[in-house]
Design an enzyme around this catalytic site. Structure first.
Site, PDB file in Angstrom:
ATOM      1  CB  SER A 143      -0.877   0.005   1.257  1.00 47.91           C
ATOM      2  OG  SER A 143      -1.525   1.255   1.434  1.00 47.91           O
ATOM      3  CE1 TYR A 156      -3.607  -1.861   5.779  1.00 43.21           C
ATOM      4  CE2 TYR A 156      -3.406   0.326   4.810  1.00 43.21           C
ATOM      5  CZ  TYR A 156      -3.553  -1.039   4.666  1.00 43.21           C
ATOM      6  OH  TYR A 156      -3.631  -1.589   3.398  1.00 43.21           O
TER       7      TYR A 156
END
Length: 258
Positions: A143, A156
């Site tokens: 990501s 995250y």
């Protein structure tokens, strides 16, 4: 019968096998479809095996139940899939948007176990098969959170930063072997990701208000492109974002100028 010096018919070769974790929905499911379309024999693996079975029936592949946080489940996967050329680590996800001062320790632990340790377990179990294939490829679904940060995203971003470090380390450790390593790092993708993270469809929909996010198919097409390059070509780190997203903290909502 062929004449001397004239080669006979070429024996058919079996398609390369590609296994995708987290294949029950979103990017994982789209990747199974894209790799099947590219000629791979596919194995869809996830906890929700009934969804994988439906997907396997659709593309003519196989389905295997897998919980990447369970060592016994990963061992069973390696036994069920003894030969594989491509492994796409798509299992993962995010939980919560609390600031660090209020973060849920168990949520962080769950994210780390799935996004990082899950990759470790599956990689260790399947690396021997990747080596035997003579043209192995490890794809990590990272990501932009693996190299950027934003308020409320520390849990995250921490696990995706860790995954980015794992990928770079793998590249060094596997250097000199016929095993490629690729990290695909998307920005905003409209899947079940935001629903799982935020807990409501209304809150998830607001994430994408006023812009066109990436789709699961957009990311899957890039994965399929990466694993179909010639064996000497390794797309090391691929970043893709919606046009409206400059980085993790800056998103334009509304009509684009042009």
């Amino acid at each position: 019968m062929t004449s001397p010096g004239v080669p006979g018919p070429t024996a058919p070769t079996s398609p390369r096998t590609a296994l995708v974790t987290g294949a029950s929905s979103g990017i994982g499911a789209a990747t199974v479809r894209a790799l099947a379309a590219a000629g791979f024999a596919t194995v869809a693996a996830a906890r929700r095996v009934e969804r994988c079975q439906e997907l396997a029936a659709e593309v003519g592949g196989r389905a295997v139940q897998l919980d990447v946080t369970d060592a016994a489940s990963v061992a069973a996967l390696a036994e069920a899939v003894p030969e594989v050329s491509v492994v796409v680590h798509s299992a993962g996800g995010a939980l919560g948007t609390d600031p660090v001062s209020e973060a849920d320790v168990e949520g962080w632990r769950t994210m780390y176990d799935t996004n990082v340790l899950g990759v470790l377990r599956v990689h260790q179990a399947l690396l021997p098969a990747l080596r035997r294939s003579g043209n192995g490829h490890v794809v990590l679904l990272g990501s932009i959170a693996g190299f950027e940060v934003y308020p409320g995203g520390a849990g995250y971003t921490a696990v995706k930063h860790a995954l980015n470090a794992v990928r770079r380390t793998m590249r060094q450790e596997l250097n000199g072997e016929l095993v490629r390593v690729t990290e695909i790092a998307p920005g905003m993708v409209e899947t079940e990701f935001s629903l799982v993270r935020l807990g409501s469809e209304e809150a998830a929909a607001k994430v994408y208000d006023g812009l066109t996010p990436l789709s699961a198919e957009d990311v899957a097409e890039v994965i399929a492109f990466a694993v179909t390059r010639p064996p000497h070509v390794d797309l090391d780190h691929v970043v893709l974002r919606p046009v409206a997203q400059a980085d993790a903290a800056h998103v334009h909502r509304g009509p684009l100028r042009g």
